[in-house]
Scaffold this active site. Sequence first.
Site, PDB file in Angstrom:
ATOM      1  N   GLY A  59     -10.245   1.075   4.572  1.00 42.45           N
ATOM      2  CA  GLY A  59      -9.118   1.717   3.917  1.00 42.45           C
ATOM      3  C   GLY A  59      -8.146   2.277   4.913  1.00 42.45           C
ATOM      4  N   ASN A  60      -6.890   2.283   4.508  1.00 43.63           N
ATOM      5  CA  ASN A  60      -5.826   2.770   5.365  1.00 43.63           C
ATOM      6  C   ASN A  60      -4.587   3.032   4.538  1.00 43.63           C
ATOM      7  OD1 ASN A  60      -4.770  -0.118   5.186  1.00 43.63           O
ATOM      8  ND2 ASN A  60      -6.624  -0.408   6.415  1.00 43.63           N
ATOM      9  N   SER A  69      -7.014   1.572  13.959  1.00 41.71           N
ATOM     10  CA  SER A  69      -8.098   0.689  13.512  1.00 41.71           C
ATOM     11  C   SER A  69      -9.473   1.300  13.776  1.00 41.71           C
ATOM     12  CB  SER A  69      -7.983  -0.652  14.241  1.00 41.71           C
ATOM     13  OG  SER A  69      -8.982  -1.544  13.808  1.00 41.71           O
ATOM     14  N   GLY A  70     -10.323   1.280  12.741  1.00 36.51           N
ATOM     15  CA  GLY A  70     -11.738   1.585  12.921  1.00 36.51           C
ATOM     16  C   GLY A  70     -12.077   3.003  13.339  1.00 36.51           C
ATOM     17  N   SER A  74      -4.165  -0.228  12.494  1.00 35.55           N
ATOM     18  CA  SER A  74      -5.114  -0.886  11.588  1.00 35.55           C
ATOM     19  C   SER A  74      -4.946  -2.398  11.632  1.00 35.55           C
ATOM     20  CB  SER A  74      -4.844  -0.394  10.158  1.00 35.55           C
ATOM     21  OG  SER A  74      -5.488  -1.245   9.236  1.00 35.55           O
ATOM     22  N   SER A  75      -6.065  -3.120  11.579  1.00 41.61           N
ATOM     23  CA  SER A  75      -5.965  -4.581  11.582  1.00 41.61           C
ATOM     24  C   SER A  75      -5.222  -5.092  10.344  1.00 41.61           C
ATOM     25  CB  SER A  75      -7.359  -5.211  11.678  1.00 41.61           C
ATOM     26  OG  SER A  75      -8.195  -4.699  10.667  1.00 41.61           O
ATOM     27  N   ASP A  76      -5.084  -4.245   9.326  1.00 37.37           N
ATOM     28  CA  ASP A  76      -4.342  -4.646   8.117  1.00 37.37           C
ATOM     29  C   ASP A  76      -2.840  -4.380   8.232  1.00 37.37           C
ATOM     30  OD1 ASP A  76      -6.590  -5.537   6.631  1.00 37.37           O
ATOM     31  OD2 ASP A  76      -7.127  -3.474   6.165  1.00 37.37           O
ATOM     32  N   HIS A 110      -4.444   0.962   1.153  1.00 39.18           N
ATOM     33  CA  HIS A 110      -5.462  -0.063   0.918  1.00 39.18           C
ATOM     34  C   HIS A 110      -6.829   0.602   0.917  1.00 39.18           C
ATOM     35  CE1 HIS A 110      -7.899  -3.566   1.047  1.00 39.18           C
ATOM     36  NE2 HIS A 110      -8.184  -3.506   2.326  1.00 39.18           N
ATOM     37  N   HIS A 159     -11.247   0.002  -0.392  1.00 37.57           N
ATOM     38  CA  HIS A 159     -12.308  -0.854  -0.951  1.00 37.57           C
ATOM     39  C   HIS A 159     -13.055  -0.059  -2.014  1.00 37.57           C
ATOM     40  CE1 HIS A 159     -12.760  -4.302   2.170  1.00 37.57           C
ATOM     41  NE2 HIS A 159     -11.538  -3.811   2.233  1.00 37.57           N
ATOM     42  N   ASP A 169      -0.383   5.139 -18.277  1.00 36.95           N
ATOM     43  CA  ASP A 169       0.366   6.191 -17.589  1.00 36.95           C
ATOM     44  C   ASP A 169       0.789   5.757 -16.193  1.00 36.95           C
ATOM     45  OD1 ASP A 169       0.493   8.156 -19.559  1.00 36.95           O
ATOM     46  OD2 ASP A 169      -1.463   8.989 -19.039  1.00 36.95           O
ATOM     47  N   HIS A 200     -11.249  -9.493  -2.447  1.00 31.80           N
ATOM     48  CA  HIS A 200     -11.065  -8.483  -1.426  1.00 31.80           C
ATOM     49  C   HIS A 200     -11.035  -7.074  -2.053  1.00 31.80           C
ATOM     50  CE1 HIS A 200      -8.825  -7.524   2.584  1.00 31.80           C
ATOM     51  NE2 HIS A 200      -9.443  -6.481   2.144  1.00 31.80           N
ATOM     52  N   TYR A 220       7.125  13.932 -18.805  1.00 36.10           N
ATOM     53  CA  TYR A 220       5.851  14.447 -18.311  1.00 36.10           C
ATOM     54  C   TYR A 220       6.065  15.063 -16.935  1.00 36.10           C
ATOM     55  CZ  TYR A 220       1.024  14.471 -16.621  1.00 36.10           C
ATOM     56  OH  TYR A 220      -0.195  14.839 -16.107  1.00 36.10           O
TER      57      TYR A 220
END
Lengths: 240, 240, 240, 240
Positions: free
Chosen positions: D27-28, D44-45, D73-75, D94, D96, D119, D168, D226
């Site tokens: 996640g990032n 990353s990591g 991040s690798s993403d 992102h 998981h 919503d 993914h 709202y």
Amino acid sequence: MLKELKREAYEANVALPRHGLINLTFGNASAIDRPSGVFAIKPSGVDYAVLRADDMVLVDLEGRKVEGALNPSSDTPTHRRLFLAFPGVGGVVHTHSSHAVAFAQAGRPIPILGTTHADYFNGDVPVTRRMTAEEIASAYEWETGNVIVERLAALDPADFPGVLVNRHGPFAWGPSVAKAVEAAVAIECVAHMALMSLQLAPALTPIEPELLAKHFKRKHGPGAYYGHGAAERLASNWRE
Amino acid sequence: MLKELKREAYEANVALPRHGLINLTFGNASAIDRPSGVFAIKPSGVDYAVLRADDMVLVDLEGRKVEGALNPSSDTPTHRRLFLAFPGVGGVVHTHSSHAVAFAQAGRPIPILGTTHADYFNGDVPVTRRMTAEEIASAYEWETGNVIVERLAALDPADFPGVLVNRHGPFAWGPSVAKAVEAAVAIECVAHMALMSLQLAPALTPIEPELLAKHFKRKHGPGAYYGHGAAERLASNWRE
Amino acid sequence: MLKELKREAYEANVALPRHGLINLTFGNASAIDRPSGVFAIKPSGVDYAVLRADDMVLVDLEGRKVEGALNPSSDTPTHRRLFLAFPGVGGVVHTHSSHAVAFAQAGRPIPILGTTHADYFNGDVPVTRRMTAEEIASAYEWETGNVIVERLAALDPADFPGVLVNRHGPFAWGPSVAKAVEAAVAIECVAHMALMSLQLAPALTPIEPELLAKHFKRKHGPGAYYGHGAAERLASNWRE
Amino acid sequence: MLKELKREAYEANVALPRHGLINLTFGNASAIDRPSGVFAIKPSGVDYAVLRADDMVLVDLEGRKVEGALNPSSDTPTHRRLFLAFPGVGGVVHTHSSHAVAFAQAGRPIPILGTTHADYFNGDVPVTRRMTAEEIASAYEWETGNVIVERLAALDPADFPGVLVNRHGPFAWGPSVAKAVEAAVAIECVAHMALMSLQLAPALTPIEPELLAKHFKRKHGPGAYYGHGAAERLASNWRE
């Protein structure tokens, strides 16, 4: 009076929400002093957050309140019934833990599908029959104890430290109330695992008798070699 | 003004995430002062982490803001509708708790499958019909209250302290807002248990009427014997 | 003696409940010092809450206790078997984490259904065959190691840092015990995801080989480009 | 440089484990400064427990590292692709998260079954097609962005603040990175609810268009009513 007993019962009661076994005020634990035939039990409907050791109510095996400002748990007659029927039992725990209740509501025993389960139970976690209208209408909580005792008739309560009351939920016991809490945790845990295993393999059969015997005896009885001593010796001793 | 009422509403609102009933800012609780016909409700879209008792908005039964710097919850008309229809109700809670929503989305009542459920509801947790395009297009939140009232028409709101709005989620109520929170917790809890029991036994039938009556009356009404007094007397009194 | 090794093993053991992988006292972690052929492992049946680094028991690869006041985990022979069979392995972890056990009890491998899984395993998480009555009756824990080694015979333990023992639960390993903990977390996580994906799509097939290779190699081996350096280089190095 | 932007990205990253969306280091989150075309992203990591605001890496829209001691991040190419394609987006997240991944692995969109979902999303949470071997073998993370953009081609990213990448997991976005985190929480939450509703009613159909429109517009666009102001005005403004 029986300060240490009240403390043990108190510690067991507050351990229940810590282990995630409790919703709202459902659930109660009791510990018995065998020489005097008196047990300490949670008062009725008190929030765990404000519970104190001194709130524990002392009750004797005839069901008379011996000490305590509050009413004992409304489930007290069930505890009393179990203490009378199972002389080796030192503590009783009742919860409405979610996965165990799921099996109880479905009227299904928790099938023994792996070694986690075999470390605590010498077979399926049994489920009682449904109670009759007469049993429900009369001394309901006492009769709840009776259907448990009936279900355990052919079983050793040291081999099966708990049961599911049909439509209701789990009761657990042990040589001490701390051990009863541990059994209650185990019941919830193996219920969760079994539910998922049955989703993956609906026709799954129980584990092999050899594996069951191996794991159960690793932790119970004269040949036990799991653990660091005292607690396990205790577990094996209450089987006399 | 009505400082104590705002505090009660505040305590109920912050109890919701503590009980795991809230995702994001979904959910709100309100408490009514019957003599003045004014209720305190959560402001709209405020994060629970920064909410203060003074942020509670006071609204009267005609829907006019009486006090408060922020807008009342957008669900205020639903709360107002319920306070008007159910004169014995002192508090209303709305959540999007996950398991209850699962039933609401599926349009299924939560079937009464065990005693956990029977301790709080005198039958299934009912589900409303779906709302019509007209109801949705007009005063939506008020109409949400209307479908709840319609669903409860033949039921006593003291026997059924909550409902699932179809496609939406649970509303719960009680003689006090603290009791409404408890009902909301119970709804989520029994939804979880029922979902799992149905996986284990898809054709499971409701519990026996005797068992339902026994458990419900243990905690409600003149014959109640569960609990330590005040709270339960309150629960039985608001039924007059 | 081997103070740092005992600290590493201790840190890994207490990380297990923090990651939600442990129920009761189930589970244990060990770390080996390859030059001396000595590994540090959790003592048997000790509560994680009271565990200290100095409680770690030192055992050599012949299974003799080298240092420690308590008994080593009853699963020690399994750890020893794995250290002997897999020379690149620096740490071993055993848990009864719920979702992984669900697959182990069902006797099913955890199918590789997404990239989360492919970041850690180069294919399904394998499951061993059931153990025979003879294996169970003899040196049970050593034989548990043997069925794992048998299952991994055609696989690289660097590609498959864990396994499910049929009817039992997961064992995980890695170049360090910290990496073994990470693999144990990954196994539980992907078991949960796979269980739910199979509910949504019972006939789901494994991910495409290209996607598997891409993700696995992003984090492992000479071409790895995920992470900030040291830890990942370590991961790629233990493969030689 | 861009200290405030790095702080926003940092806050979003550490919010992910707090919301239970993260397992291990998956996640990032990133936040973009539109005037300079530079975005801040997690390195990353790196373990969330030791992450600091100053660790955020600054990258420009051509993919060049502008500032930072660690690797982004690798993403990062996926984030960059989304910032280029969706000019109204101020932040990308992102994860998981388990239930969303369950749908992604199954290759199924999250069906819109209730108002919780409505919503946040103006329809199902879409799922991309599977990536081809060519896309995986070439610039994988950039191509991951491409399949997302392809899937959103006919949709407004303000109406659909997230997507599931097949096999993914979820990517989410919003006018700010804080709003992207909120969308990621919503995706996980509605995935959980939908999974359970489908167990209760496998043939369940999406909610009525009127109910969807009502709820989505309560919180989005010029007619939104709202919330307490600023945050929601922001949400409606980024749509121009």
